[in-house]
Structures are given as structure tokens and as C-alpha cells.
Design a protein around this motif. Structure first.
Motif, PDB file in Angstrom:
ATOM      1  N   ALA A  35       0.833  -1.209   0.000  1.00 41.57           N
ATOM      2  CA  ALA A  35       0.000   0.000   0.000  1.00 41.57           C
ATOM      3  C   ALA A  35       0.862   1.251   0.000  1.00 41.57           C
ATOM      4  N   GLY A  36       1.928   1.230   0.782  1.00 39.15           N
ATOM      5  CA  GLY A  36       2.807   2.387   0.846  1.00 39.15           C
ATOM      6  C   GLY A  36       3.483   2.672  -0.486  1.00 39.15           C
ATOM      7  N   GLU A  37       3.909   1.612  -1.160  1.00 39.49           N
ATOM      8  CA  GLU A  37       4.562   1.804  -2.457  1.00 39.49           C
ATOM      9  C   GLU A  37       3.586   2.299  -3.509  1.00 39.49           C
ATOM     10  N   ILE A  38       2.365   1.767  -3.499  1.00 40.66           N
ATOM     11  CA  ILE A  38       1.369   2.219  -4.474  1.00 40.66           C
ATOM     12  C   ILE A  38       1.012   3.686  -4.231  1.00 40.66           C
ATOM     13  N   SER A  39       0.839   4.056  -2.982  1.00 37.42           N
ATOM     14  CA  SER A  39       0.505   5.447  -2.652  1.00 37.42           C
ATOM     15  C   SER A  39       1.627   6.395  -3.072  1.00 37.42           C
ATOM     16  N   ALA A  40       2.884   5.930  -2.946  1.00 36.19           N
ATOM     17  CA  ALA A  40       4.025   6.770  -3.305  1.00 36.19           C
ATOM     18  C   ALA A  40       4.161   6.939  -4.815  1.00 36.19           C
ATOM     19  N   LYS A  41       3.737   5.927  -5.582  1.00 29.83           N
ATOM     20  CA  LYS A  41       3.931   5.954  -7.026  1.00 29.83           C
ATOM     21  C   LYS A  41       2.698   6.424  -7.800  1.00 29.83           C
ATOM     22  N   THR A  42       1.544   6.448  -7.129  1.00 35.14           N
ATOM     23  CA  THR A  42       0.299   6.878  -7.796  1.00 35.14           C
ATOM     24  C   THR A  42      -0.462   7.825  -6.867  1.00 35.14           C
ATOM     25  N   LYS A  43      -1.568   8.316  -7.351  1.00 34.31           N
ATOM     26  CA  LYS A  43      -2.412   9.196  -6.532  1.00 34.31           C
ATOM     27  C   LYS A  43      -3.577   8.437  -5.902  1.00 34.31           C
ATOM     28  N   PHE A  44      -3.576   7.132  -6.048  1.00 33.68           N
ATOM     29  CA  PHE A  44      -4.710   6.348  -5.579  1.00 33.68           C
ATOM     30  C   PHE A  44      -4.704   6.196  -4.056  1.00 33.68           C
ATOM     31  N   GLU A  45      -5.897   6.235  -3.486  1.00 33.59           N
ATOM     32  CA  GLU A  45      -6.048   5.961  -2.064  1.00 33.59           C
ATOM     33  C   GLU A  45      -6.092   4.449  -1.870  1.00 33.59           C
ATOM     34  N   THR A  46      -5.340   3.941  -0.903  1.00 31.98           N
ATOM     35  CA  THR A  46      -5.283   2.496  -0.657  1.00 31.98           C
ATOM     36  C   THR A  46      -5.893   2.153   0.696  1.00 31.98           C
TER      37      THR A  46
END
Length: 320
Positions: free
Chosen positions: A232-243
Motif C-alpha cells: 500500500a505504501g509503495e502504491i501510494s508513493a507511485k500513484t495518486k490512488f487511495e489504498t
């Protein structure tokens, strides 16, 4: 003298274990055996915790998860003293055959007892479906359905809030639960120990999916490849999506067994007694190509049921 069978459950519990116990007890009694239940696995053998079972002992247990015999992982059994105590108890209780329900570690214990002259039979029981020698283990189907039910509920909230829902499931060294549940629920990405997906590729998939109008996504992560919160942390850092992360944990082990698990468990328990009757012992009762077969332990450990990469590729294609 009447021959005696002892039955125990070892390692992690799995839905369907009670159906195996029920089948061993009732079929064993039907064929004239005395059947003893051992409490808490190999630890119970060491402690001499044997109890005579009757038809009544296993009444009303088939629909429940867990195991009425309780289970444990015994470090003492791995020691020279503990193993010697287990052998002494089996002989003191005049046990002719020991039926062990569990995974790879449980089978290793049964094989060690076999080398010491104890006749054993192993029935595969673990939700991870990662046991050597068999294509199916008791508890897997129930765990899959538990994950699917949870994901379908999580999906409602993910869609309402337009989030990326990350669901961490069991599977330290094998990704069978994540793979099959991911295919069943239509997950956008599945992360497995066997085929770890690059997080950059995951983010690209999410962005493409979002550009096509899909405002939420489901990602299944096997615990052995990564922690859900790290993903979740990596996705949030690389995109604007809320996880949002859900760790299903032990909920996957519990619950009423599915029809599939109870049917296969009942058949395997009965097959264990059938093999005892034929003196075909020191065997794993395995599921291979839709059939129940018996394999010697040394043959079983040479065959590992890995994930089907064609299913993994299909899940990726269908998740577009």
C-alpha cells in the motif's frame, strides 16, 4: 486381541479435519477396530493423552471447523527424549496403527515413527494446499470461499470510496490461496511467492484500469511475498490512488467446511482405514488427477504440487 487405531491432528487446523476424524472412527469401528483419539497432536502422544472413541464421540462434528482433537506443534517430539517418550506411549497403549492428519511437518513425524516400527497413515490437511505428494489438501476449498466472501464485501467499500483494496492472505511459501481466490474474484493484481509481480507493473495496471473508467481495484497479496501495508505504501508513493489494507489472518482457517472439503475429507478418512485393512501402511492418502491414491512417504516427498502458471497468466489477462 482387537486391533487398535489412534488418530491425531497436527500442525495448523483446517476445516474438514473433523470429517476425517469422524470417518476414521466410524469406519474403523465398523470393521472391528478400537479407535483412540489423541489430544493435541504429537504432544498428546508424548503425554499419553489417548481416549477411546465411539460412534457417539464424533456425532455432530462434521459441520464444524477446527478439530475436536485439538492440535499443536510439538518441539518436544523433535528431541530424542520426546520421540522416545512418544514411542513408549504408543506401545504402552497397544496402538497398532496411527492415522495422522496434517501437513508436511506432520508427515515427516509419521515417517520418523515408521522408521521406528510404528505403522502410520497420513491424511493431508492444510489450507495452503502446499503439501508434497498431493494436488489437494483438506481445508483449501473452505479457505478459498472464506477469502472470496471477504473480498466481495471489501469490494463494496472499495467501489464506494474509489480505493485500491489490498487484501493480504495466507501463503508463506506457496501462493495457491492468493492465486485461486484472485482468479475467482477478478483481482487486478495477484502477488505470489512463486511469481512476485514488480510493484511498478502493478501501478501501471492500476493506472490503465483507472483510465478505462474503473475507479477501484482489488489486489491479492500472499503473506510470503510481501506485507499488505508495504505494498500500500509503495502504491501510494507511485500513484495518486487511495489504498486500504485488509489482513485476513486466521479467519481463513476457520468456519464451517464446504461440501467439497467434507466430501473429500470423508473419503480420505475412509481410505485411510481401507489401506490399514489391506496392511498398505506407511502411506500418504493423496489426491491425484481427481482420484484418491496411496503413496509411500519417500515417493510423496519427491512430488511437490506447485502453482499452475497458466492460471496465473489467465488471471492477468482477465483482470484488464
Amino acid at each position: 486381541m482387537v486391533k487398535r487405531i489412534a488418530v491425531l491432528t497436527s500442525g495448523g487446523d483446517a476445516p474438514g479435519m473433523n470429517a476425517v476424524i469422524r470417518a476414521v472412527v466410524r469406519k474403523g469401528i465398523h470393521h472391528g477396530f478400537e479407535v483412540f483419539g489423541v489430544q493435541r497432536g504429537y504432544e498428546g502422544v508424548i503425554q499419553g493423552d489417548f481416549h477411546l472413541m465411539t460412534d457417539h464421540s464424533v456425532g455432530g462434528i462434521i459441520q464444524h471447523g477446527g478439530t475436536v482433537l485439538k492440535t499443536a506443534r510439538s518441539e518436544a517430539f523433535k528431541t530424542e527424549e520426546g520421540f522416545a517418550a512418544a514411542l513408549q506411549q504408543l506401545k504402552a497403549h497397544y496402538i497398532d496403527y496411527l492415522v495422522v492428519i496434517g501437513g508436511d511437518g506432520s508427515m515427516a513425524g509419521a515417517a520418523k515413527l515408521t522408521e521406528a516400527g510404528i505403522a502410520t497413515i497420513v491424511v493431508p490437511g492444510t489450507i495452503d494446499n502446499d503439501m508434497a505428494g498431493t494436488e489437494y489438501t483438506i481445508g483449501f476449498d473452505t479457505a478459498l470461499n472464506t477469502v472470496l466472501e471477504a473480498v466481495n464485501k471489501i469490494r463494496d467499500t472499495a467501489a464506494s470510496h474509489e480505493r485500491v483494496a489490498i487484501v493480504e492472505v495466507m501463503g508463506r511459501s506457496a501462493g495457491h490461496i492468493a492465486l485461486m481466490a484472485g482468479l475467482a474474484c477478478g483481482a487486478e493484481a495477484i502477488l505470489l511467492p512463486e511469481e512476485p509481480l514488480d510493484i511498478g507493473t502493478v501501478c501501471e495496471r492500476l493506472i490503465k484500469s483507472h483510465s478505462r473508467g474503473k475507479l477501484y481495484s482489488i489486489i491479492l497479496v500472499a503473506e510470503g511475498v510481501a506485507k499488505g501495508f508495504d505494498i500500500a505504501g509503495e502504491i501510494s508513493a507511485k500513484t495518486k490512488f487511495e489504498t486500504h489494507v485488509t489482513v485476513l489472518g486466521y479467519i481463513q482457517r476457520g468456519g464451517n467446511p464446504t461440501a467439497t472439503d467434507n466430501i473429500i475429507a470423508s473419503r480420505m478418512g475412509a481410505a485411510a482405514v481401507d489401506n490399514i485393512l489391506q496392511d498398505n501402511v506407511n502411506q500418504l492418502i493423496a489426491w491425484q488427477q481427481g482420484q484418491i491414491v496411496a503413496l509411500p512417504y519417500d515417493a510423496a516427498v519427491k512430488t511437490k504440487h506447485g502453482i499452475d502458471l497458466s492460471i496465473y497468466e489467465l488471471a492477468g489477462i482477465l483482470a484488464r
